[in-house]
Design a protein around this motif. Sequence first.
Motif, PDB file in Angstrom:
ATOM      1  N   LYS A 228       0.827  -1.209   0.000  1.00  0.00           N
ATOM      2  CA  LYS A 228       0.000   0.000   0.000  1.00  0.00           C
ATOM      3  C   LYS A 228       0.863   1.261   0.000  1.00  0.00           C
ATOM      4  O   LYS A 228       0.518   2.269  -0.625  1.00  0.00           O
ATOM      5  N   THR A 229       1.993   1.184   0.707  1.00  0.00           N
ATOM      6  CA  THR A 229       2.904   2.341   0.705  1.00  0.00           C
ATOM      7  C   THR A 229       3.492   2.555  -0.684  1.00  0.00           C
ATOM      8  O   THR A 229       3.594   3.690  -1.157  1.00  0.00           O
ATOM      9  N   TRP A 230       3.891   1.439  -1.346  1.00  0.00           N
ATOM     10  CA  TRP A 230       4.397   1.554  -2.722  1.00  0.00           C
ATOM     11  C   TRP A 230       3.348   2.193  -3.635  1.00  0.00           C
ATOM     12  O   TRP A 230       3.657   3.077  -4.420  1.00  0.00           O
ATOM     13  N   ALA A 231       2.106   1.728  -3.536  1.00  0.00           N
ATOM     14  CA  ALA A 231       1.039   2.255  -4.397  1.00  0.00           C
ATOM     15  C   ALA A 231       0.766   3.732  -4.092  1.00  0.00           C
ATOM     16  O   ALA A 231       0.558   4.542  -5.007  1.00  0.00           O
ATOM     17  N   TYR A 232       0.771   4.087  -2.813  1.00  0.00           N
ATOM     18  CA  TYR A 232       0.535   5.478  -2.435  1.00  0.00           C
ATOM     19  C   TYR A 232       1.640   6.382  -2.977  1.00  0.00           C
ATOM     20  O   TYR A 232       1.360   7.454  -3.546  1.00  0.00           O
ATOM     21  N   CYS A 233       2.891   5.960  -2.822  1.00  0.00           N
ATOM     22  CA  CYS A 233       4.013   6.769  -3.316  1.00  0.00           C
ATOM     23  C   CYS A 233       3.989   6.849  -4.839  1.00  0.00           C
ATOM     24  O   CYS A 233       4.284   7.903  -5.421  1.00  0.00           O
ATOM     25  N   TRP A 234       3.640   5.740  -5.493  1.00  0.00           N
ATOM     26  CA  TRP A 234       3.554   5.728  -6.952  1.00  0.00           C
ATOM     27  C   TRP A 234       2.536   6.771  -7.425  1.00  0.00           C
ATOM     28  O   TRP A 234       2.809   7.568  -8.320  1.00  0.00           O
ATOM     29  N   ASP A 235       1.349   6.741  -6.796  1.00  0.00           N
ATOM     30  CA  ASP A 235       0.297   7.680  -7.188  1.00  0.00           C
ATOM     31  C   ASP A 235       0.723   9.122  -6.910  1.00  0.00           C
ATOM     32  O   ASP A 235       0.481  10.027  -7.719  1.00  0.00           O
ATOM     33  N   ALA A 236       1.377   9.358  -5.763  1.00  0.00           N
ATOM     34  CA  ALA A 236       1.800  10.720  -5.422  1.00  0.00           C
ATOM     35  C   ALA A 236       2.862  11.241  -6.385  1.00  0.00           C
ATOM     36  O   ALA A 236       2.818  12.403  -6.805  1.00  0.00           O
ATOM     37  N   LEU A 237       3.812  10.375  -6.754  1.00  0.00           N
ATOM     38  CA  LEU A 237       4.855  10.804  -7.686  1.00  0.00           C
ATOM     39  C   LEU A 237       4.280  11.084  -9.072  1.00  0.00           C
ATOM     40  O   LEU A 237       4.719  12.020  -9.748  1.00  0.00           O
ATOM     41  N   GLN A 238       3.301  10.293  -9.495  1.00  0.00           N
ATOM     42  CA  GLN A 238       2.667  10.553 -10.791  1.00  0.00           C
ATOM     43  C   GLN A 238       1.889  11.867 -10.765  1.00  0.00           C
ATOM     44  O   GLN A 238       1.903  12.629 -11.729  1.00  0.00           O
TER      45      GLN A 238
END
Length: 446
Positions: free
Chosen positions: A157-167
């Motif tokens: 979930k942290t990976w997905a959250y960071c991915w979305d934030a960076l995009q």
Amino acid sequence: MNQPLPHPQLLLFLDALRDRALAADSLNALAFSMANDSHSLLNFRQALVFADHGKRFELLCISGLAKPTEDSPYLVWLQRASRWVASQLTGNEPQWIARSEVEPPPDIADGWAEWWPAGVWCVPMHDAGGRRLGLLLVLLDERPAETLPPMMQGVIKTWAYCWDALQRRRRRLVWRPTRRQTIGALALVAMLLFVPVRQTVLAPAEIVSRDARIVSSPIDGVIERMAVRPNQAVSVGTLLFTLDETSLKSRVEVLSKQVAVADAELMAASQRAFDNPQSKNELTVLGSVAEQRRAELAAVRAQLGRTQVYSPEAGVAVFSDPNDWIGKPVVTGERILQLADPAKPAMLIQLAVADAIALEPGADVTLYLTAYPLAPLHGKIIETSYQAKASEDGIVAYRLLASVDGERTQARLGLHGTAKLYGKEVSLAYYLLRRPLATVRAWTGL
């Protein structure tokens, strides 16, 4: 029955994975952490991170390797394999795909047998709205332990959250105009295309003398010596060059003896004429021969006097290296050098045919000399050639001559630079599209 708690070291490791994900400052850095930092926990053969672009998956990182730039067979196969693996996922949770439990297409099966192990643990990344952002494919020899996916939920979930934030941050950095802004910008560009601008073109130029006199060879011969140096100032009567006199002096000597022989024969005939009336008829012929010999001798002596060429006026001697002329045969009228007046400078411009624009005498010219780039010279076109000729560089160009107006301190003969020629006013669209349109017409003939 209560399940045993995870080992503290494992919790610390999972917490470190989340910290590294949160510290990533770009999507590539996050993909690198996802593919490499989890090896101690999963003990995989290889981990692959793909970004989901709908119909296409972009490979972001391969564990243990820098991202290859060439299209190797493995990378080409991965493009097809990633799409097939994504089609096998049936939810948002991580899923184990074993080779023995699926029937992939033949091309996917061949590549799997060559490059992949027994199975793939697929970890999809989704944003808060459920849209899939990417995939983490972990290549394993056996199915991961049942306790591993629940423990990894927080990290995933942290990976997905960071991915979305960076995009989202990248999308904010890349400004995208609205429809109204786009229409307004297009309308503004269309209006600007009709703005009148002055047509200009650049061409190489050289400072020459507007009043230059050509000094040519007065007779056929061989250059013996150049008495002046290139760009040397000379006055009236200064010796410029000399021609070899050896052959002329030999002819003078031969003709002098022929004149003496002709005079002797004429005198002998005159003495015989007192006793022999027939000798009187020979006097006219021998007299004509003697006069012919004297005329030939006078002509050769006149040529001998022209072997030294003097300056007819003051100026600067303009020619190439003297060593290129010494010993060179020349014919009558062949150009040897120029006498240029430095007080009357002009711009000699070679305008290439491909860059030609409509120019008339009186058009403005600005010359930027290489030696004085901050002190441009200004002038106007005074002569234009209507026939293009190949220059020394092999470029077909028109010859233009322009005056030098105003300050002439930097206008020294022989200096080179770039001339900017100003034509008539045209629309900005014509100014920008003139060369492309000419090229298209040359290729298509339309």
